[in-house]
Motif scaffolding. Structure first.
Motif, short mmCIF file in Angstrom:
data_model
loop_
_atom_site.label_atom_id
_atom_site.label_comp_id
_atom_site.label_asym_id
_atom_site.label_seq_id
_atom_site.Cartn_x
_atom_site.Cartn_y
_atom_site.Cartn_z
N THR A 173 -4.11 7.40 3.12
CA THR A 173 -4.83 6.12 3.23
C THR A 173 -4.42 5.20 2.11
O THR A 173 -4.40 5.62 0.94
CB THR A 173 -6.35 6.36 3.18
OG1 THR A 173 -6.71 7.31 4.18
CG2 THR A 173 -7.10 5.07 3.42
N THR A 176 -4.95 1.25 0.30
CA THR A 176 -5.71 0.01 0.21
C THR A 176 -5.13 -0.87 -0.89
O THR A 176 -4.57 -0.36 -1.87
CB THR A 176 -7.20 0.28 -0.13
OG1 THR A 176 -7.26 1.08 -1.31
CG2 THR A 176 -7.90 0.96 1.02
N GLY A 185 1.41 6.67 4.46
CA GLY A 185 0.25 5.83 4.72
C GLY A 185 0.65 4.61 5.52
O GLY A 185 1.84 4.38 5.79
#
Lengths: 112, 113
Positions: free
Chosen positions: B5, B7, B105
């Motif tokens: 993941t 961000t 990711g």
């Protein structure tokens, strides 16, 4: 300089046909070879890995490795429009802490 | 299915500013990587990280770049003073001890203006 070479394409095949994607690499001592699929604007997605000479099949995908010729290929049987993407060949060269060296990718278009 | 993941998904920053890109690798993985892809170009290796230290870095990974694993789950890439040419997709990847397959990711698109 250790390189991975691919034809950038586009490779256009009709739906249902076999798509054949090719890759050559420069270091004869390499042991690990990968095919990734990348849709536009997205991340690479692992499709196949191959480590020894010969063929490896997974569903509609077959990877082929010929270490003597330093050549890796990917066959996609029964090509679907959803297979339209860029296919990246990647190699782990020996003594490189398992970093991937990528080719520029081959863009595949599957036409209806 | 476990996944890597990242961000944020998109970051816009002004030239000269610092940015931190964040990644949460797959939980049992031990090897971590950053790659980047400039629009229309190939995916390029930046750095690999294992056992809390850099194991290899490319010539792209100069003094403006740093990586850190601040806790047991996050893996970050910091660019100290961004340049226009740092605009790219940045991908985090991880793999476990026993294999060579790396999983990526979804990427962070960095735009430097």
């Amino acid at each position: 300089q250790k390189e991975v070479e691919q034809n950038s394409g586009p490779l256009s095949v009709p739906e249902g046909a076999i798509a054949s994607l090719n890759c050559t690499y420069s270091d004869r001592g390499s042991q690990s070879f990968f095919w990734y699929r990348q849709y536009s604007g997205k991340s690479p997605e692992l499709i196949m890995s191959i480590y020894s000479n010969g063929d490896k099949e997974d569903g509609r995908f077959t990877a082929q490795l010929n270490k003597a010729s330093q050549y890796v290929s990917l066959l996609i049987r029964d090509s679907q429009p959803s297979d339209s993407a860029t296919y990246l060949c990647a190699v782990i060269y020996t003594g490189t802490a398992s970093k991937l060296t990528f080719g520029t990718g081959t863009r595949l278009q599957v036409t209806l | 299915e476990p996944e890597v993941t990242q961000t944020p998904s998109h970051q816009v920053t002004q030239m000269g500013q610092e940015v931190i890109l964040r990644c949460v690798p797959i939980s049992n993985h031990l090897y971590f990587y950053w790659y980047r892809q400039i629009l229309g170009q190939k995916v390029e290796f930046l750095v690999s990280f294992y056992n809390n230290e850099i194991s290899e870095k490319s010539e792209i990974f100069d003094d403006q770049f740093s990586v850190e694993r601040p806790d047991g789950s996050n893996f970050t890439l910091k660019i100290r003073s961004t340049k226009l040419e740092d605009s790219a997709m940045y991908f985090c990847a991880s793999r476990d001890r026993g294999g060579t397959e790396a999983f990526f990711g979804q990427g962070t698109r960095l735009t430097v203006v």
